[in-house]
Design a protein around this motif. Structure first.
Motif, mmCIF file in Angstrom:
data_model
loop_
_atom_site.group_PDB
_atom_site.id
_atom_site.type_symbol
_atom_site.label_atom_id
_atom_site.label_comp_id
_atom_site.label_asym_id
_atom_site.label_seq_id
_atom_site.Cartn_x
_atom_site.Cartn_y
_atom_site.Cartn_z
ATOM 1 N N ASP A 66 6.131 -20.313 -25.231
ATOM 2 C CA ASP A 66 4.977 -20.736 -26.024
ATOM 3 C C ASP A 66 4.323 -19.587 -26.793
ATOM 4 N N TYR A 67 4.824 -18.372 -26.600
ATOM 5 C CA TYR A 67 4.173 -17.196 -27.176
ATOM 6 C C TYR A 67 5.186 -16.314 -27.915
ATOM 7 N N ASN A 68 4.684 -15.306 -28.575
ATOM 8 C CA ASN A 68 5.535 -14.392 -29.350
ATOM 9 C C ASN A 68 6.023 -13.215 -28.529
ATOM 10 N N GLY A 69 5.929 -13.347 -27.243
ATOM 11 C CA GLY A 69 6.406 -12.313 -26.336
ATOM 12 C C GLY A 69 5.297 -11.807 -25.442
ATOM 13 N N ILE A 70 5.636 -11.629 -24.189
ATOM 14 C CA ILE A 70 4.725 -11.044 -23.215
ATOM 15 C C ILE A 70 5.481 -9.886 -22.576
ATOM 16 N N ILE A 71 4.938 -8.704 -22.717
ATOM 17 C CA ILE A 71 5.583 -7.498 -22.197
ATOM 18 C C ILE A 71 4.653 -6.895 -21.157
ATOM 19 N N ILE A 72 5.121 -6.888 -19.918
ATOM 20 C CA ILE A 72 4.305 -6.385 -18.814
ATOM 21 C C ILE A 72 4.900 -5.075 -18.322
ATOM 22 N N ILE A 73 4.080 -4.048 -18.317
ATOM 23 C CA ILE A 73 4.503 -2.759 -17.772
ATOM 24 C C ILE A 73 4.104 -2.745 -16.308
ATOM 25 N N ARG A 74 5.123 -2.593 -15.476
ATOM 26 C CA ARG A 74 4.899 -2.604 -14.025
ATOM 27 C C ARG A 74 5.379 -1.264 -13.472
ATOM 28 N N SER A 75 4.433 -0.367 -13.317
ATOM 29 C CA SER A 75 4.752 0.981 -12.856
ATOM 30 C C SER A 75 3.778 1.386 -11.760
ATOM 31 N N TYR A 76 4.296 2.133 -10.805
ATOM 32 C CA TYR A 76 3.413 2.613 -9.744
ATOM 33 C C TYR A 76 2.489 3.702 -10.256
ATOM 34 N N LYS A 77 2.929 4.421 -11.266
ATOM 35 C CA LYS A 77 2.083 5.424 -11.909
ATOM 36 C C LYS A 77 1.420 4.761 -13.103
ATOM 37 N N GLN A 78 0.116 4.774 -13.129
ATOM 38 C CA GLN A 78 -0.572 4.146 -14.247
ATOM 39 C C GLN A 78 -1.432 5.137 -15.018
ATOM 40 N N SER A 79 -1.036 6.395 -14.958
ATOM 41 C CA SER A 79 -1.762 7.391 -15.741
ATOM 42 C C SER A 79 -1.505 7.142 -17.220
ATOM 43 N N ARG A 80 -2.411 7.594 -18.027
ATOM 44 C CA ARG A 80 -2.301 7.430 -19.476
ATOM 45 C C ARG A 80 -0.963 7.956 -19.987
ATOM 46 N N ASP A 81 -0.622 9.182 -19.611
ATOM 47 C CA ASP A 81 0.611 9.803 -20.099
ATOM 48 C C ASP A 81 1.855 9.049 -19.655
ATOM 49 N N HIS A 82 1.849 8.567 -18.425
ATOM 50 C CA HIS A 82 3.021 7.850 -17.929
ATOM 51 C C HIS A 82 3.203 6.511 -18.655
ATOM 52 N N ILE A 83 2.120 5.781 -18.853
ATOM 53 C CA ILE A 83 2.207 4.496 -19.561
ATOM 54 C C ILE A 83 2.678 4.727 -20.998
ATOM 55 N N LEU A 84 2.160 5.765 -21.656
ATOM 56 C CA LEU A 84 2.591 6.054 -23.027
ATOM 57 C C LEU A 84 4.060 6.462 -23.074
ATOM 58 N N ALA A 85 4.532 7.178 -22.047
ATOM 59 C CA ALA A 85 5.953 7.542 -21.982
ATOM 60 C C ALA A 85 6.822 6.283 -21.858
ATOM 61 N N ILE A 86 6.366 5.327 -21.095
ATOM 62 C CA ILE A 86 7.106 4.068 -20.967
ATOM 63 C C ILE A 86 7.133 3.338 -22.314
ATOM 64 N N ILE A 87 6.016 3.313 -23.005
ATOM 65 C CA ILE A 87 5.974 2.670 -24.332
ATOM 66 C C ILE A 87 6.985 3.344 -25.258
ATOM 67 N N ARG A 88 6.999 4.667 -25.270
ATOM 68 C CA ARG A 88 7.960 5.394 -26.119
ATOM 69 C C ARG A 88 9.399 5.044 -25.747
ATOM 70 N N ARG A 89 9.646 4.858 -24.460
ATOM 71 C CA ARG A 89 11.006 4.556 -23.987
ATOM 72 C C ARG A 89 11.463 3.163 -24.404
ATOM 73 N N ILE A 90 10.547 2.205 -24.475
ATOM 74 C CA ILE A 90 10.974 0.837 -24.783
ATOM 75 C C ILE A 90 10.964 0.519 -26.278
ATOM 76 N N VAL A 91 10.342 1.355 -27.087
ATOM 77 C CA VAL A 91 10.286 1.077 -28.529
ATOM 78 C C VAL A 91 11.672 0.823 -29.124
ATOM 79 N N PRO A 92 12.704 1.615 -28.798
ATOM 80 C CA PRO A 92 14.034 1.328 -29.369
ATOM 81 C C PRO A 92 14.579 -0.056 -28.984
ATOM 82 N N LEU A 93 14.154 -0.580 -27.861
ATOM 83 C CA LEU A 93 14.589 -1.904 -27.416
ATOM 84 C C LEU A 93 14.205 -2.989 -28.425
ATOM 85 N N PHE A 94 13.077 -2.793 -29.094
ATOM 86 C CA PHE A 94 12.598 -3.804 -30.037
ATOM 87 C C PHE A 94 13.466 -3.902 -31.276
#
Length: 116
Positions: free
Chosen positions: A68-96
Motif C-alpha cells: 500500500d506504500y512506496n516502500g518502508i525501509i527499517i534500519i535495525r541495528s544494535y548501534k544507533q549512534s548518529r555515525d553508525h546509522i549514517l554509515a548504514i544509509i551510505r551502505r544501502i544507497v547503491p541498493l536503490f
C-alpha cells in the motif's frame, strides 16, 4: 526515487541521498516530527516517498502492508549512534539503483538486508 527520513534518523541522511541523486526530505525539515505513524505514512503515500526509519512499528505488515506504500525501509541495528546509522544509509544507497522499494518492506541490519 523519493524518500522521507523519519525523526529517529539523523536529518543528514537526506543529504547523503540527495548527493546520490535522490529526492529526500526529513520530517525535521518539514517540521512534522512528533506526528503519529499513520499520518506520516499517509504523507509518504501522498508524496510518493519511501519511508526510512528505525521505528519497528512500521514492520507490522498487518497494520502497514508494504504493497500500500512506496516502500518502508527499517534500519535495525544494535548501534544507533548518529555515525553508525549514517554509515548504514551510505551502505544501502547503491541498493536503490538495482532494487525497486515501492510496495516492499526492507529490514536493513548491520550485515544484511531482508526484502519482503
Amino acid at each position: 526515487m523519493k524518500f522521507k527520513i523519519d525523526e529517529n534518523i539523523p536529518p543528514t541522511a537526506s543529504e547523503i541521498l540527495k548527493e546520490s541523486g535522490y529526492d529526500a526530505h526529513s520530517v525535521h525539515s518539514e517540521k512534522i516530527n512528533g506526528c503519529n505513524d499513520d499520518y506520516l505514512l499517509g504523507i509518504c503515500k501522498k508524496e510518493g516517498r519511501a519511508l526510512i526509519t528505525i521505528d519497528l512499528d512500521f514492520s507490522d505488515i498487518r497494520r502497514y502492508n508494504p504493497v500500500d506504500y512506496n516502500g518502508i525501509i527499517i534500519i535495525r541495528s544494535y548501534k544507533q549512534s548518529r555515525d553508525h546509522i549514517l554509515a548504514i544509509i551510505r551502505r544501502i544507497v547503491p541498493l536503490f539503483k538495482t532494487e525497486d522499494v515501492s510496495g516492499r518492506l526492507l529490514i536493513v541490519e548491520d550485515d544484511r538486508v531482508r526484502i519482503r
